[in-house]
Write a protein that holds these residues in place. Structure first.
Motif, mmCIF file in Angstrom:
data_model
loop_
_atom_site.group_PDB
_atom_site.id
_atom_site.type_symbol
_atom_site.label_atom_id
_atom_site.label_comp_id
_atom_site.label_asym_id
_atom_site.label_seq_id
_atom_site.Cartn_x
_atom_site.Cartn_y
_atom_site.Cartn_z
ATOM 1 N N GLN A 1 10.744 19.915 -7.530
ATOM 2 C CA GLN A 1 12.048 20.379 -7.043
ATOM 3 C C GLN A 1 12.242 21.877 -7.254
ATOM 4 O OE1 GLN A 1 11.973 17.390 -9.036
ATOM 5 N NE2 GLN A 1 11.823 16.294 -7.102
ATOM 6 N N TYR A 2 11.238 22.656 -6.831
ATOM 7 C CA TYR A 2 11.364 24.110 -6.906
ATOM 8 C C TYR A 2 12.580 24.573 -6.117
ATOM 9 C CZ TYR A 2 6.759 25.378 -8.859
ATOM 10 O OH TYR A 2 5.671 25.578 -9.659
ATOM 11 N N GLY A 3 13.246 25.559 -6.666
ATOM 12 C CA GLY A 3 14.332 26.221 -5.971
ATOM 13 C C GLY A 3 13.874 27.579 -5.475
ATOM 14 N N MET B 1 4.609 24.179 -1.557
ATOM 15 C CA MET B 1 4.965 22.855 -1.043
ATOM 16 C C MET B 1 4.868 21.776 -2.109
ATOM 17 S SD MET B 1 3.582 22.729 2.815
ATOM 18 C CE MET B 1 4.291 23.768 4.071
ATOM 19 N N LYS B 2 3.847 21.858 -2.960
ATOM 20 C CA LYS B 2 3.757 20.917 -4.076
ATOM 21 C C LYS B 2 4.928 21.108 -5.034
ATOM 22 C CE LYS B 2 -1.265 20.421 -4.186
ATOM 23 N NZ LYS B 2 -2.480 20.737 -4.951
ATOM 24 N N ILE C 1 6.500 30.788 6.985
ATOM 25 C CA ILE C 1 5.852 31.950 6.369
ATOM 26 C C ILE C 1 4.338 31.747 6.314
ATOM 27 C CG2 ILE C 1 5.660 33.307 4.243
ATOM 28 C CD1 ILE C 1 8.674 32.838 3.867
ATOM 29 N N TYR C 2 3.898 30.520 6.059
ATOM 30 C CA TYR C 2 2.466 30.220 6.058
ATOM 31 C C TYR C 2 1.874 30.438 7.450
ATOM 32 C CZ TYR C 2 -1.826 27.487 5.965
ATOM 33 O OH TYR C 2 -3.119 27.082 6.091
ATOM 34 N N THR C 3 2.600 30.016 8.477
ATOM 35 C CA THR C 3 2.126 30.207 9.850
ATOM 36 C C THR C 3 1.995 31.689 10.177
ATOM 37 O OG1 THR C 3 3.179 28.136 10.508
ATOM 38 C CG2 THR C 3 2.610 29.670 12.265
ATOM 39 N N ILE C 4 2.951 32.477 9.750
ATOM 40 C CA ILE C 4 2.882 33.924 9.959
ATOM 41 C C ILE C 4 1.654 34.501 9.252
ATOM 42 C CG2 ILE C 4 4.026 36.120 9.425
ATOM 43 C CD1 ILE C 4 6.709 34.579 9.842
ATOM 44 N N MET D 1 13.665 23.851 2.734
ATOM 45 C CA MET D 1 12.761 24.731 1.990
ATOM 46 C C MET D 1 11.320 24.584 2.492
ATOM 47 S SD MET D 1 14.649 26.375 -0.087
ATOM 48 C CE MET D 1 13.889 26.974 -1.545
ATOM 49 N N LEU D 2 10.941 23.333 2.806
ATOM 50 C CA LEU D 2 9.590 23.130 3.328
ATOM 51 C C LEU D 2 9.385 23.858 4.650
ATOM 52 C CD1 LEU D 2 8.977 19.362 2.527
ATOM 53 C CD2 LEU D 2 7.818 21.311 1.506
#
Length: 115
Positions: A82-84, A75-76, A8-11, A1-2
């Motif tokens: 434990q975000y899904g 990310m946090k 997506i952040y890089t994009i 997930m990270l």
């Protein structure tokens, strides 16, 4: 997930770079604007202080347009809560929206200037 969040952040960052390219006329201007943006993004994105420290509504509103804000939130959430996929949908959608808008406007401005 990270890894998904990082990609997506890089994009989104590349898209912001394209927008900055469209806004500036010379490589020197781009260098100056890039340095200012690179210094401001972590400050506005919440990378230097814990959430809730900044309460100014203007700064919070501006931070919504900074990709780092949403990447840090995602990310946090993954690391600490434990975000899904369901909880990651909103920050990732905001990152993709920033990417699409910045890329579209940046490319359009760059093309208009070259013609």
């Amino acid at each position: 997930m990270l890894l998904v969040v990082a990609v997506i952040y890089t994009i989104a960052l590349v898209a912001v770079g394209m927008l900055l390219t469209g806004l500036t006329r010379t490589p020197e201007q781009f260098g100056i604007v890039l340095q200012i943006a690179a210094a401001a993004m972590p400050l506005l994105g919440g990378a230097y202080w814990p959430p809730g420290t900044v309460t100014n509504p203007i700064i919070l509103a501006v931070s919504e347009f900074v990709p780092l804000t949403h990447a840090m939130q995602a990310m946090k959430g993954i690391a600490l809560q434990q975000y899904g996929p369901a909880e990651l949908a909103a920050p990732l959608a905001k990152l993709l929206l920033i990417a699409v808008l910045c890329m579209g406007v940046g490319i359009n401005m760059d093309e208009r200037r070259s013609h």
